[in-house]
Design a protein around this motif. Structure first.
Motif, short mmCIF file in Angstrom:
data_model
loop_
_atom_site.label_atom_id
_atom_site.label_comp_id
_atom_site.label_asym_id
_atom_site.label_seq_id
_atom_site.Cartn_x
_atom_site.Cartn_y
_atom_site.Cartn_z
N SER A 1 2.10 -1.56 -3.05
CA SER A 1 3.57 -1.46 -3.08
C SER A 1 4.00 -0.03 -3.41
CB SER A 1 4.16 -2.43 -4.11
OG SER A 1 3.94 -3.76 -3.73
N ARG A 2 3.31 0.61 -4.35
CA ARG A 2 3.66 1.98 -4.71
C ARG A 2 3.39 2.95 -3.55
NH1 ARG A 2 2.47 0.15 -10.08
NH2 ARG A 2 0.21 0.29 -9.84
N VAL A 3 2.24 2.76 -2.87
CA VAL A 3 1.92 3.61 -1.73
C VAL A 3 2.97 3.45 -0.63
CG1 VAL A 3 0.26 3.99 0.13
CG2 VAL A 3 -0.55 3.69 -2.20
N CYS A 4 3.32 2.20 -0.34
CA CYS A 4 4.30 1.95 0.71
C CYS A 4 5.67 2.51 0.36
CB CYS A 4 4.39 0.44 0.98
SG CYS A 4 2.94 -0.21 1.85
N SER A 5 6.07 2.37 -0.88
CA SER A 5 7.37 2.90 -1.31
C SER A 5 7.41 4.41 -1.20
CB SER A 5 7.66 2.48 -2.76
OG SER A 5 7.76 1.09 -2.87
N ALA A 6 6.28 5.06 -1.51
CA ALA A 6 6.25 6.52 -1.53
C ALA A 6 6.10 7.14 -0.15
CB ALA A 6 5.11 7.00 -2.43
N LEU A 7 5.42 6.46 0.78
CA LEU A 7 5.01 7.14 2.02
C LEU A 7 5.60 6.54 3.31
CD1 LEU A 7 1.22 7.70 1.19
CD2 LEU A 7 3.16 9.24 0.78
N SER A 8 6.16 5.34 3.25
CA SER A 8 6.66 4.71 4.48
C SER A 8 7.73 5.54 5.17
CB SER A 8 7.20 3.31 4.19
OG SER A 8 6.17 2.42 3.90
N ALA A 9 8.63 6.12 4.38
CA ALA A 9 9.73 6.90 4.97
C ALA A 9 9.24 8.21 5.59
CB ALA A 9 10.79 7.19 3.90
N GLN A 10 8.06 8.67 5.19
CA GLN A 10 7.55 9.95 5.69
C GLN A 10 6.73 9.83 6.95
OE1 GLN A 10 5.85 12.87 3.11
NE2 GLN A 10 6.47 11.77 1.27
N ASP A 11 6.12 8.68 7.18
CA ASP A 11 5.14 8.57 8.26
C ASP A 11 5.26 7.22 8.93
OD1 ASP A 11 2.23 9.95 9.08
OD2 ASP A 11 2.23 7.76 9.23
N ARG A 12 5.38 7.23 10.27
CA ARG A 12 5.59 5.97 10.99
C ARG A 12 4.37 5.06 10.93
NH1 ARG A 12 3.16 6.31 15.90
NH2 ARG A 12 2.60 8.39 16.68
N ARG A 13 3.18 5.66 10.81
CA ARG A 13 1.97 4.82 10.74
C ARG A 13 1.95 4.06 9.41
NH1 ARG A 13 -3.45 7.66 11.98
NH2 ARG A 13 -2.82 8.93 10.21
N PHE A 14 2.30 4.72 8.33
CA PHE A 14 2.39 4.02 7.04
C PHE A 14 3.49 2.97 7.09
CE2 PHE A 14 -0.34 7.32 5.51
CZ PHE A 14 -0.97 6.80 4.39
N ALA A 15 4.61 3.32 7.72
CA ALA A 15 5.72 2.36 7.83
C ALA A 15 5.27 1.11 8.59
CB ALA A 15 6.90 3.02 8.52
N ALA A 16 4.47 1.31 9.65
CA ALA A 16 4.00 0.16 10.43
C ALA A 16 3.06 -0.71 9.60
CB ALA A 16 3.29 0.66 11.69
N CYS A 17 2.17 -0.07 8.83
CA CYS A 17 1.26 -0.84 7.99
C CYS A 17 1.98 -1.59 6.89
CB CYS A 17 0.22 0.09 7.36
SG CYS A 17 -1.16 0.54 8.44
N CYS A 18 3.06 -1.03 6.41
CA CYS A 18 3.74 -1.58 5.23
C CYS A 18 4.81 -2.61 5.56
CB CYS A 18 4.35 -0.45 4.40
SG CYS A 18 3.14 0.66 3.65
N GLN A 19 5.06 -2.86 6.84
CA GLN A 19 6.16 -3.76 7.17
C GLN A 19 5.76 -5.23 7.07
OE1 GLN A 19 7.34 -2.92 11.18
NE2 GLN A 19 5.43 -3.67 12.10
N GLY A 20 4.46 -5.53 6.99
CA GLY A 20 4.04 -6.92 6.89
C GLY A 20 4.38 -7.55 5.56
N LYS A 21 4.42 -8.86 5.54
CA LYS A 21 4.75 -9.58 4.31
C LYS A 21 3.53 -9.77 3.40
CE LYS A 21 8.62 -12.15 6.35
NZ LYS A 21 9.19 -13.50 6.66
N ASN A 22 2.35 -9.69 3.99
CA ASN A 22 1.12 -9.87 3.22
C ASN A 22 0.63 -8.51 2.75
OD1 ASN A 22 -1.67 -10.15 2.47
ND2 ASN A 22 -1.73 -12.09 3.58
N LEU A 23 0.75 -8.22 1.45
CA LEU A 23 0.40 -6.91 0.93
C LEU A 23 -1.08 -6.60 1.07
CD1 LEU A 23 2.59 -6.66 -2.31
CD2 LEU A 23 2.82 -5.31 -0.23
N MET A 24 -1.94 -7.62 1.03
CA MET A 24 -3.37 -7.36 1.19
C MET A 24 -3.66 -6.90 2.62
SD MET A 24 -6.21 -7.05 -0.24
CE MET A 24 -5.68 -7.70 -1.82
N GLU A 25 -2.99 -7.50 3.60
CA GLU A 25 -3.15 -7.04 4.97
C GLU A 25 -2.60 -5.63 5.12
OE1 GLU A 25 -1.81 -9.75 7.98
OE2 GLU A 25 -2.58 -11.50 6.91
N ASN A 26 -1.51 -5.34 4.44
CA ASN A 26 -0.94 -3.99 4.48
C ASN A 26 -1.93 -2.97 3.91
OD1 ASN A 26 1.28 -5.41 5.31
ND2 ASN A 26 2.55 -4.95 3.53
N HIS A 27 -2.56 -3.33 2.80
CA HIS A 27 -3.53 -2.42 2.18
C HIS A 27 -4.72 -2.18 3.11
CE1 HIS A 27 -5.78 -0.42 -1.01
NE2 HIS A 27 -6.82 -1.11 -0.61
#
Length: 510
Positions: free
Chosen positions: A310-336
């Motif tokens: 959650s901290r990684v996604c909050s910090a980096l999603s707005a900066q990089d579209r690849r992180f944003a794509a990984c972080c959009q899922g509802k399952n945080l383990m899949e996101n990680h």
């Protein structure tokens, strides 16, 4: 293997009914609460009454079969390079010791005498237990010291997990053929393959897997059953895989170096992020490993890892579209897992980073200045293998210790910088190019290009034959160019490559 149930099938294996998950979960929590006691049982060394009482309490609460299951898992983790037969011998001895010495009316000295006999058997020339190179040193000692020494032995993790899940049809065939043998072998193969995953994670993962097999192989619709069960296990499967990777690196590196490893990998995935943005995230990742890799708490790894994600996604999603794509899922383990599997970013044009001065390197914050420079190196060379960066991290510490304690630190550093330019930078360029091609090309095309480049004449040709060099470089790339590369294996391969580069001379990074 004992699983909570209401009836048995005709082969005698326990069959889970619809309430199995609730009951299995309750049983698992009881087992997890007693895992510290199991650790005492596995030690097999302190024959004191209080340890015997704890072991016997655990044995009586869990029952023989659950005690045996936990013993297979924990012993397979500890001796991950042992054979199935060797692990089986050790498990039988441990369970027999508990069964004999925990019986009502057993002599109080039974456990001490039994564990002493077991340590003596471990030191015999024909010992049937897993071999360990440190055993000879332990067996040179006597009494309690020998037992303590033997108990501390542990195999290094396997470079790559060897467990390959069979097809559903193959699973059920093996299950029906010999249910107990199937369960024992699965526990051994899975626990030894993922030996660095926290014990509670392994226990949960193996329990639910065997529950799935025992349910679906007698189901009238096994295909649909397996599909449903695998979806339910997906998060736990990913947790096992990722925690094994995290804890393997933490075990090999220690907290500080694991933090740098996370920093370097993040820098290569998102080179636009600053040192100040990524360092706290890397330190947080190392803290998760520090708190949870050896924890007996049932949910430590999952809870802390999801908080970190959650901290990684909050910090980096707005900066990089690849992180944003990984972080959009509802399952945080899949996101990680998505972030872990993310390949390095394309190389970006950044100005040359300023090198830390001699005074900065020897100041109180010298380690931080060195880490910042290595971070800058990583973000400019996104294809540079993590094992190479880890080697640089080690070498920077040795150089600081050597130069900053010398009579003339500036003169020491000036001479080292000259060697770095001559020895290090050509190696980094070759490693970056090798892994860059490996990431971009299909493997056969990669090997063809590699063969062509190796066939070109060089100022200082390698003494190794072309085919040998080709296989060596291809092996290095396939093992070490990925973000989940096995740290110990790749450290060895980097050292070997550096040795060839230096042609037998003393390497600056050796």
């Amino acid at each position: 293997m004992s699983i909570p149930c209401r009836k048995r099938d005709r082969m005698g294996l326990l069959v889970l009914l619809p309430s199995r998950r609730r009951r299995a979960s309750s049983s698992m929590r009881a087992a997890l609460a007693l895992l510290p006691l199991l650790a005492a049982a596995q030690a097999l060394h302190r024959g004191k009454a209080y340890v015997r009482e704890k072991v016997c309490q655990e044995y009586k609460i869990l029952g023989k079969e659950n005690f045996r299951t936990l013993t297979i898992i924990s012993t397979s983790r500890k001796y991950s390079n042992g054979t199935f037969q060797e692990i089986g011998h050790l498990v039988r001895e441990i369970v027999s010791l508990a069964e004999t010495c925990c019986a009502d009316g057993a002599d109080p000295s039974c456990y001490d005498a039994g564990s002493t006999a077991l340590s003596d058997k471990s030191c015999g020339a024909d010992s049937p237990f897993p071999a360990h190179p440190g055993a000879a040193r332990c067996c040179g000692q006597q009494g309690l010291e020998r037992k303590l020494c033997l108990a501390a032995l542990r195999h290094p993790p396997q470079p790559l997990p060897r467990f390959l899940q069979p097809s559903d049809r193959e699973l059920c065939h093996a299950f029906r053929l010999e249910p107990r043998e199937f369960a024992d072998r699965f526990l051994y193969e899975y626990a030894s393959s993922y030996s660095q995953a926290p014990l509670p994670v392994l226990l949960a993962s193996t329990t639910t897997f065997l529950s799935m097999v025992s349910t679906c192989c007698i189901s009238p619709a096994p295909t649909a059953c397996f599909l449903k069960e695998k979806l339910e296990r997906k998060t736990l499967s990913l947790l096992t895989l990722t925690s094994n990777r995290i804890c393997s690196r933490f075990s090999a590196y220690g907290k500080d170096k694991a933090s740098f490893s996370s920093l370097a990998l993040l820098a290569q995935k998102i080179p636009t992020a600053s040192f100040e943005e990524l360092l706290p995230l890397a330190e947080d990742a190392a803290e998760v490993a520090s708190q949870c890799c050896d924890s007996m708490a049932e949910d430590c790894m999952q809870k802390k890892l999801l908080e970190h994600t959650s901290r990684v996604c909050s910090a980096l999603s707005a900066q990089d579209r690849r992180f944003a794509a990984c972080c959009q899922g509802k399952n945080l383990m899949e996101n990680h897992f998505c972030i872990l599997a993310m390949p390095p970013a394309p190389a970006t044009r950044l100005p040359e980073p300023p090198e830390p001065t001699n005074n900065e390197l020897c100041a109180k914050e010298g380690a931080l200045h060195a880490t910042r420079f290595l971070f800058e190196l990583a973000r400019r060379h996104p294809n540079l293998p993590e094992a190479v960066l880890a080697k640089l991290y080690d070498s920077s510490g040795k150089l600081r210790e050597e130069c900053c304690s010398s009579k003339d630190p500036s003169a020491c550093w000036d001479s080292k910088r000259q060697r770095i330019a001559a020895e290090l930078f050509p190696f980094l360029a070759k490693a970056d190019q090798l892994c860059g091609q490996y990431h971009k090309l299909p493997f056969l095309e990669f090997k063809k290009r590699l063969r062509d480049s190796l066939a070109q004449p060089e100022p200082e040709p390698s003494p190794a034959p072309l085919e040998q060099l080709l296989e060596q470089r291809a092996s290095f790339a396939s093992s070490c160019c990925l973000s989940d590369a096995p740290p110990l294996l790749c450290a060895s391969k980097v050292t070997s490559e550096l040795g060839e580069l230096c042609q037998g001379d003393s390497c600056l990074l050796g």
